[in-house]
Motif scaffolding. Structure first.
Motif, short mmCIF file in Angstrom:
data_model
loop_
_atom_site.label_atom_id
_atom_site.label_comp_id
_atom_site.label_asym_id
_atom_site.label_seq_id
_atom_site.Cartn_x
_atom_site.Cartn_y
_atom_site.Cartn_z
N PRO A 112 0.80 -1.23 0.00
CA PRO A 112 0.00 0.00 0.00
C PRO A 112 0.83 1.27 0.00
O PRO A 112 0.28 2.37 0.01
CB PRO A 112 -0.77 -0.12 1.31
CG PRO A 112 0.12 -0.92 2.19
CD PRO A 112 0.83 -1.89 1.30
N ASP A 113 2.16 1.14 -0.01
CA ASP A 113 3.03 2.32 0.00
C ASP A 113 3.46 2.72 -1.40
O ASP A 113 4.28 3.62 -1.57
CB ASP A 113 4.25 2.08 0.91
CG ASP A 113 4.98 0.80 0.56
OD1 ASP A 113 4.45 -0.02 -0.24
OD2 ASP A 113 6.09 0.59 1.08
N ALA A 114 2.90 2.03 -2.41
CA ALA A 114 3.21 2.36 -3.80
C ALA A 114 1.98 2.97 -4.46
O ALA A 114 0.86 2.52 -4.21
CB ALA A 114 3.63 1.10 -4.55
N THR A 115 2.18 4.00 -5.28
CA THR A 115 1.03 4.62 -5.93
C THR A 115 1.11 4.58 -7.45
O THR A 115 0.13 4.82 -8.13
CB THR A 115 0.88 6.10 -5.52
OG1 THR A 115 2.07 6.80 -5.89
CG2 THR A 115 0.66 6.24 -4.02
N LYS A 116 2.29 4.27 -7.97
CA LYS A 116 2.43 4.31 -9.43
C LYS A 116 2.66 2.94 -10.04
O LYS A 116 2.38 2.72 -11.20
CB LYS A 116 3.55 5.29 -9.82
CG LYS A 116 3.09 6.75 -9.60
CD LYS A 116 4.20 7.76 -9.61
CE LYS A 116 3.67 9.11 -9.16
NZ LYS A 116 4.69 9.98 -8.56
#
Lengths: 359, 359, 359, 359
Positions: free
Chosen positions: B72-76
């Motif tokens: 959940p710490d990645a957005t791309k």
């Protein structure tokens, strides 16, 4: 655990029992001992600021507490350590332009909202789960000191700006918005970083005098008149020499012409830092003469919050006695009185006042 | 999943089924498509290099593959993305001086070993779990190109050094160790970064000629004699002007006097980068005249690996055609032949050869 | 004008009338009011230090005075301005690696000697001609304060080193050589730049106690034993946390093993500054483990003197009360007693003593 | 010596004999072999641009020639050396915020005018006297190559901007004004510095195609429509990824809304460089949303000209074949035809055309 929950904008916080956070492998769980209530929290909770928050949510921007549980990505933290939790969650899959979410406050764009899904709840609760990099050890403190250490949350913001501008000891700074909550923190931080002089403009003469009384003769107060050209000239005159760095942290209500008067006091080759809330809800943008920026070789830094390594050095400045936390008069509430705390914070938005929730 | 496991130093890798990694909230799981076998892997596995590894372990330093699962710490990042996995795991609770663990290879100190407990296994396996910040998107590639993209693992190392030294386009660089595997990558990277000239000293004239043939006239070969003073003078003469930056990446076997001959070619105010394995197993340290360092205003940068933001720009240099990956002759093995791959890599340690495992 | 002239090494200074300097278009002529006699001036004049000086010469490293004449390359200076003159003359035709000549003291290499031909004479004279960029305005001072302002000559040297190392407020510094003349200035400057703590090792316990008495609890004294490993451990223990920056300014007589004990106290990713005279007359070089420099990511900065923009900010620190000049006990001689001044300076080489010549 | 003299604004240059410059101690005299006539020189000479020039004056912004005489502040220059003369004269008595005078062109403020008194005349003459730091050696060239080397005068300007923005190899740049004279030089310089991609917006499709034809696929042309929002979106789409750096060098005639469309294509944490002539004669300033600058962490660098160390590296890039000078079609005039040269330059203001005067 007990927490204060915002269920819909404009309603009071519900104080209730919610599931305690569960530790993942990239986080730390902290038992919150004290958390600062930002003065405009009421505007966030009412919906007036239109901050991006996925409801229901536990508000609250970081705080001070003790480590309860640690993930495998930490090597120096220990359970029981006193720590400062920062609210600035950055995505980890883009080292160059990470998305940002201010945990318990707001998020920037879609990417920020994706981070908010997981790092969802803020610090108005007995526990908080934050990314490991958001935790910084304070060293030994007593529980009664926790309130004061929360002032770092205020001070780290301008510190982030001065780091961006590479403020050097011996330089002259102008703080636009010096009589505000973050602005007065900027004055204190600039002095702690070795600024030779801080020009402090404002309309409230009592408060200007108070800044001088507390921080001494290196602070140069300037009473503003509201006339842009006059104010610009007055601010320049107040400085003993050229102004190396202008720092602006004006609130959303202030017109960009007021900001411009401050910006244009900067010397050739000077640096300007913009950290305020101006234009947050639209209005006329900041208009500057292109030719002045170019010919005078001005650099303008937009800065949101502060980098991950900032807290360590600011804590060291406090430990060394170079930055004092005892300027703040604190008023603490327990979680059951979170709504009262929010109201109190709004009513006491002055520079040397801090409202706390102690879960 | 299938993996190659080192059970005790000096024994062959066991190819066997091990539990697949389980995703945590701070990581990414990648299906490894290709991973480079570093030429001295045999020395790591035999125990000769005495690298800090908690056995049993799956060796292997990063690689190229496709994202299988995302925290959940990645957005791309998206599942299926082609990515490069870097091996440099840094602790997240110390922004200033993080502990380091090279996943699948080694660790530095106690803190590094704590990281190794969780980020335990390397890339000689069908899947790997790495910290989110260790993954960088490659954009679209074909499976057959995966081998070549692994060359970035070689190139990022010297790139990290040149970033530390703030190499500028138009500068002159000397690469000490230019005929080695990482050294020849340093030549390529310096040229891609716009070095006007790269002085390439070595003993192997065939290889020196090969460097010129591949990279052109900006490479200036120098045949070393083994006499320190002579070699220093020859290297200086080979450059068309002052040498701005000396980069050393000599292996553990090389004497520090050889390194010194290279270092002392640097111009006043020049920068030296040390990234080699010299003194790894003790021996006489690097002795330099204090007065020379001071009077000539020399800066020496010790650098281990590269910063988190390095991969994005190096990938862009490849995409732009400024850094070519097709200089490498690749030889690929499947996981079942991992031991053969290790032996092959040791026997083909030359600069333009790369041995791969394709799980 | 009257000046003190060195006609041959080992002879007394001749006090005599010499032609006054004639202004060129790239210089300023200053009436010297006070100039500091560096404690080892006797070793320069006797020839013991073998400094490169074209005789006969007027010695003397910069000073404080008033502007007498100004070239056309200055726009802010005015005749009569109180100024600090720095001795570091840099060639103007190489912005990247300028030659250096220390006016009245020494020169580096052939290029330095070419500069010495024109900027030949130092400050033991009624007037001095210096390059325009070597002059910095002090603002208004009284003639009696001129002695104290000369202390900036001491302080600018370590300031140059800390600038190279990008010392940040809140960091911990170790000053190797803290009980010496330049070393004690380094302690003062580091504190003025906001160092949270300065570890001060030395053999002279009285002097260590004196440093604490003057500069307070942020100074942490360490009694050295002469045993390298012990001393390294003691210095580390004296710091409240990791040592961010080691600054060395040991004199020529000190062994490199003593320097190494200090250097190796630095934390991973730390910075080391070398500004001392060690190895000036040969002897064993500074031997450091290559592998330590690399794995721990250490940066070592050799620094000679300070950059042209340093004086402005240091003067501002004094004006702001952040750096005090009144720690120095000054003893002044007139030009006729220049030889006595040199002898007195040699006999009073301690940290808080300054010998002046007032022409 | 022969020179072209402007006696009053709006009159033709008088070609006449004037006294040759006399060497001072802070300068170099150069025999001008070739000097570029900037396309808008006619507007300077007519008075239309209202540039600050003390008449009568010899115009002309630097050039290429051979050293005739050298002051004592130079140690590496020799008589006869081929050199580039830069026009940017900086006062030497303020290292932090020097006054600036563009020799033969204009000056900034009172301080700039003071510099102009001495460094009065430009390069439309057989000889020029410039500050020593304004001369950079080119190495051996032939007299016929002198015209082409003058192109460095064009290229150094954008190079100064990219240095301020710390452009890294592998980054993506947008050049606002790419089809102009300085703008096309910016495209070439960005590519030489290793930009992975340069977005080139413009209205002239022929010229955009020409940029791609000359510089290849790393240039991404964008046809502008004049609609701000559309243009901003088109420019973003033309880039293969986020735009790291926006460089603007629009002429005075362009509206700030056009500039804004370009600026706002920059990615979060991106850098903007402003080097154009916009607002030079007043008009609406550059209006930007404060909140965007802050939240997106944008840095804006106003830059005038380039730092003293820029020329060395740019020359090295040319020598290395990384920056080509042969894109320019040159047309040379002798001094007797200086007025014709000025008219020709105005009529041929395109990007790959250069008008020269060869005294």
């Amino acid at each position: 655990m007990k927490a204060a929950v915002l269920k819909s904008f404009g309603t009071p916080l519900a104080i209730e029992d919610v599931p305690a956070p569960v530790l993942g492998t990239g986080e730390v769980i902290v038992d919150i001992v004290s958390t600062r209530v930002i003065s405009y929290t009421n505007e966030v909770l009412s919906g007036e600021r239109q901050y991006a928050l996925d409801l229901p949510v536990v508000p609250g921007a970081g705080g001070v507490g003790r480590v309860r549980a640690i993930g495998p990505d930490a090597t120096k933290l220990a359970v029981g350590d006193w720590v400062l939790c920062g609210p600035t969650v950055r995505s980890r899959d883009d080292a160059i332009a990470p998305d940002i979410h201010l945990q318990g406050v707001s998020a920037r764009g879609e990417g920020g909202m994706r981070l908010q899904k997981y790092f969802h709840d803020g610090s108005f609760a007995e526990q908080i789960r934050v990314p490991t990099e958001n935790v910084t050890r304070l060293g030994q403190i007593s529980a009664t000191e926790a309130d004061q250490w929360c002032a770092l949350g205020n001070m780290l913001v301008p510190y982030g700006g001065f780091l961006a501008a590479k403020l050097q000891p011996g330089e002259t700074v102008l703080v636009s918005g010096a009589t505000g909550n973050f602005g007065s923190a900027a004055v204190a931080v600039a002095l702690a970083m070795g600024a030779a002089c801080v020009v402090a403009p404002g309309r409230n003469e009592t408060m200007l005098a108070e800044l001088v009384r507390r921080y001494g003769e290196r602070v140069r107060p300037v009473k503003l008149t509201g006339n842009e050209a006059d104010d610009c000239a007055r601010m320049k005159r107040a400085a003993p020499g050229p102004i190396d760095c202008v720092f602006d942290i004006m609130p959303p209500s202030v017109a960009t012409t007021v900001v411009r008067a401050a910006i244009m006091t900067v010397r050739p080759y000077g640096r300007v830092v913009l950290m305020g809330g101006v234009n947050m809800q639209g209005g006329a943008g900041l208009e500057l003469p292109y030719n002045w920026i170019m010919r005078e070789c001005i650099t303008i830094h937009g800065v949101w919050m502060y980098p991950p390594d900032a807290a360590v050095r600011l804590i060291a400045l406090v430990r060394a006695g170079l930055l004092r936390l005892d300027h703040y008069e604190t008023k603490a509430f327990d979680l059951d009185h979170a709504n009262e705390a929010v109201a109190y914070a709004a009513a006491n938005a002055g520079p040397f006042s801090m409202t706390m929730i102690r879960p």
